[in-house]
Design a protein around this motif. Sequence first.
Motif, PDB file in Angstrom:
ATOM      1  N   UNK A 343     -16.310  15.950  -3.890  1.00  0.00           N
ATOM      2  CA  UNK A 343     -16.664  14.592  -4.558  1.00  0.00           C
ATOM      3  C   UNK A 343     -17.532  13.576  -3.743  1.00  0.00           C
ATOM      4  N   UNK A 344     -17.518  13.807  -2.437  1.00  0.00           N
ATOM      5  CA  UNK A 344     -18.308  12.651  -1.683  1.00  0.00           C
ATOM      6  C   UNK A 344     -17.428  11.717  -1.397  1.00  0.00           C
ATOM      7  N   UNK A 345     -17.703  11.177   0.002  1.00  0.00           N
ATOM      8  CA  UNK A 345     -16.843  10.348   0.738  1.00  0.00           C
ATOM      9  C   UNK A 345     -16.781   9.205  -0.223  1.00  0.00           C
ATOM     10  N   UNK A 346     -17.794   8.429  -0.819  1.00  0.00           N
ATOM     11  CA  UNK A 346     -17.556   7.203  -1.724  1.00  0.00           C
ATOM     12  C   UNK A 346     -16.223   7.240  -2.505  1.00  0.00           C
ATOM     13  N   UNK A 347     -16.167   8.732  -3.268  1.00  0.00           N
ATOM     14  CA  UNK A 347     -14.903   8.762  -4.075  1.00  0.00           C
ATOM     15  C   UNK A 347     -13.684   8.965  -3.317  1.00  0.00           C
ATOM     16  N   UNK A 348     -13.579   9.498  -2.150  1.00  0.00           N
ATOM     17  CA  UNK A 348     -12.670   9.686  -1.189  1.00  0.00           C
ATOM     18  C   UNK A 348     -12.182   7.987  -0.865  1.00  0.00           C
ATOM     19  N   UNK A 349     -13.020   7.403  -0.679  1.00  0.00           N
ATOM     20  CA  UNK A 349     -12.975   5.827  -0.237  1.00  0.00           C
ATOM     21  C   UNK A 349     -12.247   5.104  -1.527  1.00  0.00           C
ATOM     22  N   UNK A 350     -12.782   5.467  -2.706  1.00  0.00           N
ATOM     23  CA  UNK A 350     -12.141   4.684  -3.898  1.00  0.00           C
ATOM     24  C   UNK A 350     -10.844   5.168  -3.960  1.00  0.00           C
ATOM     25  N   UNK A 351     -10.479   6.362  -3.577  1.00  0.00           N
ATOM     26  CA  UNK A 351      -9.057   6.977  -3.668  1.00  0.00           C
ATOM     27  C   UNK A 351      -8.145   6.311  -2.650  1.00  0.00           C
ATOM     28  N   UNK A 352      -8.695   6.116  -1.420  1.00  0.00           N
ATOM     29  CA  UNK A 352      -7.744   5.369  -0.684  1.00  0.00           C
ATOM     30  C   UNK A 352      -7.448   4.132  -0.817  1.00  0.00           C
ATOM     31  N   UNK A 353      -8.401   3.375  -1.345  1.00  0.00           N
ATOM     32  CA  UNK A 353      -8.094   2.052  -1.661  1.00  0.00           C
ATOM     33  C   UNK A 353      -7.089   1.977  -2.877  1.00  0.00           C
ATOM     34  N   UNK A 354      -7.115   2.582  -3.728  1.00  0.00           N
ATOM     35  CA  UNK A 354      -6.451   2.646  -4.854  1.00  0.00           C
ATOM     36  C   UNK A 354      -4.994   3.153  -4.359  1.00  0.00           C
ATOM     37  N   UNK A 355      -4.686   3.868  -3.594  1.00  0.00           N
ATOM     38  CA  UNK A 355      -3.757   4.621  -3.196  1.00  0.00           C
ATOM     39  C   UNK A 355      -2.823   3.436  -2.207  1.00  0.00           C
ATOM     40  N   UNK A 356      -3.802   2.825  -1.600  1.00  0.00           N
ATOM     41  CA  UNK A 356      -3.029   1.687  -0.695  1.00  0.00           C
ATOM     42  C   UNK A 356      -2.527   0.633  -1.621  1.00  0.00           C
ATOM     43  N   UNK A 357      -3.116   0.187  -2.730  1.00  0.00           N
ATOM     44  CA  UNK A 357      -2.639  -0.353  -3.816  1.00  0.00           C
ATOM     45  C   UNK A 357      -1.411  -0.192  -4.534  1.00  0.00           C
ATOM     46  N   UNK A 358      -1.293   0.911  -4.781  1.00  0.00           N
ATOM     47  CA  UNK A 358      -0.173   1.698  -5.364  1.00  0.00           C
ATOM     48  C   UNK A 358       0.986   1.862  -4.540  1.00  0.00           C
ATOM     49  N   UNK A 359       0.681   1.989  -3.337  1.00  0.00           N
ATOM     50  CA  UNK A 359       1.887   2.091  -2.387  1.00  0.00           C
ATOM     51  C   UNK A 359       2.407   0.719  -2.046  1.00  0.00           C
ATOM     52  N   UNK A 360       1.576  -0.178  -1.989  1.00  0.00           N
ATOM     53  CA  UNK A 360       1.840  -1.548  -1.678  1.00  0.00           C
ATOM     54  C   UNK A 360       2.756  -2.217  -2.755  1.00  0.00           C
ATOM     55  N   UNK A 361       2.415  -1.801  -3.840  1.00  0.00           N
ATOM     56  CA  UNK A 361       3.136  -2.360  -5.120  1.00  0.00           C
ATOM     57  C   UNK A 361       4.545  -2.112  -5.190  1.00  0.00           C
ATOM     58  N   UNK A 362       5.032  -1.062  -4.515  1.00  0.00           N
ATOM     59  CA  UNK A 362       6.412  -0.488  -4.511  1.00  0.00           C
ATOM     60  C   UNK A 362       7.148  -0.931  -3.395  1.00  0.00           C
ATOM     61  N   UNK A 363       6.494  -1.832  -2.619  1.00  0.00           N
ATOM     62  CA  UNK A 363       7.385  -2.283  -1.428  1.00  0.00           C
ATOM     63  C   UNK A 363       7.785  -3.894  -1.470  1.00  0.00           C
ATOM     64  N   UNK A 364       8.533  -4.243  -0.696  1.00  0.00           N
ATOM     65  CA  UNK A 364       9.209  -5.549  -0.623  1.00  0.00           C
ATOM     66  C   UNK A 364       7.957  -6.540   0.037  1.00  0.00           C
TER      67      UNK A 364
END
Length: 467
Positions: A343-364
């Motif tokens: 899908x290309x690096x822009x899509x990969x970057x968008x996935x990384x940003x969203x993954x970071x947001x989701x992971x952070x939401x699970x932490x204290x």
Amino acid sequence: MQGTILVIDGVSTNRIVLKVQLTAACFQVLQADSMSAAIELMAGNRPDLILTAMTLPDGDAGAVKAALSRMPQLADVPMIALSTSNDRGTRIKALSAGIDEVLPQPVDDMILQARIRSLLRMRMQDEDLHMREDGVPSFVMPMTGATVTAAPRPDTSVALVCHDLPTAQKWKSRLAGSVGYNLRAYNVDAIQDLMRTPVPDVIVIELNEQSAGMALRLLADLRARISTRDSVVIAVPNPADATIAAEALDRGAHDVLHCGFQVDELALRISTQLHHRQRAEMIRANLRNGYRAAMEDPMTGLYNRRYARPFLEQVAREACTTGETFAVMVADLDHFKRINDQHGHPVGDAVLVEAARRLKAQLRGCDLLARIGGEEFMVVMPGIHPSEAATTATRLCNAISTTPFDAPGCDAPLAVTVSVGAVVSTPDGHVASGDEMFAAADRALYDAKHAGRNQALVKGPQRSAAA
């Protein structure tokens, strides 16, 4: 020696007298009898301060300042001009040219020494900021001249603090026609009102004969408080008094009107000091941005490895002292290379940003989430029970896998999973080092990948052979 002062004067007697005064105060003194001789001398010697006669055989103090402004290495050297006339017009003209102070001849040694100390102190503070700024050159955005010399904000506030409120109101009325700042009047004992947020950007303090002691104590207090330490403080002896003016400078005043209250001079000094303050604020902002850039991942906004590893070591040391357990996790997005390839690096970057947001939401709030590699994240959780750590690791996996990722440019949401390796310190008194904990979490991640991915694996730390 306290520093090097260049004395410029076409009259040899004046140079000799000043050299005696300054040498007695432990300054190294350089001498020049003309502007051209001074510029030639400064080519190989960078003074800490310049003390010049207002009128020189081949120019004047304003011409010296103009010449220095064209020499980057000397443009910021503070300058005091000595004038045979003490008229307001001469003083205003020199101050407008960028000269820091104008003193009448014969010069009062007490006020001269205090002014020198004040200017050198401010210069050292500026140089300290510049040295810190130079420490992170690759992260600091350059400042343009237009930005540095921008006009003060329209909401700039100036507090006029006088012996009594009627005098403060009178000063406010007279100053209002010369400046566009928000002016506020106080008497000298209204410190509670003065300290209310937002504190003034500039505080002008009258040093009246009846209240000079109280005003000087207030001045020192303002310079020491966290809330007002960045406010500009200008002292105004009223009537003029060299002894009180010198004391105000030594107590930390940024500037002083040693000839007493004069509207046009006060307006000019306020403007000059606000520009100094603005530049210092911009350098500090550059420093903050530079340090932040050095410690943060620009894509996700998470901390990076440079910050995360010392943080982990600090948590390990604190756990050794308190006996609390802590957890370290390493999470890696599964088959992330396929996303970039298909899908290309822009899509990969968008996935990384969203993954970071989701992971952070699970932490204290006290937990650390850092991006330590391309698609690799590290979690540090201080003071957590092993069962809570295992639950959190599972939650991290579910936060990624349960909801497909919407990415710009993709026709359909992307299914993404993550593998997590976790390790929890033991409560038996032995605390592994941060490096040992990270290595154990990384091994657990490898095992989770080998076991089929999209899962969390929690292990205990392996003690080093030395343990």
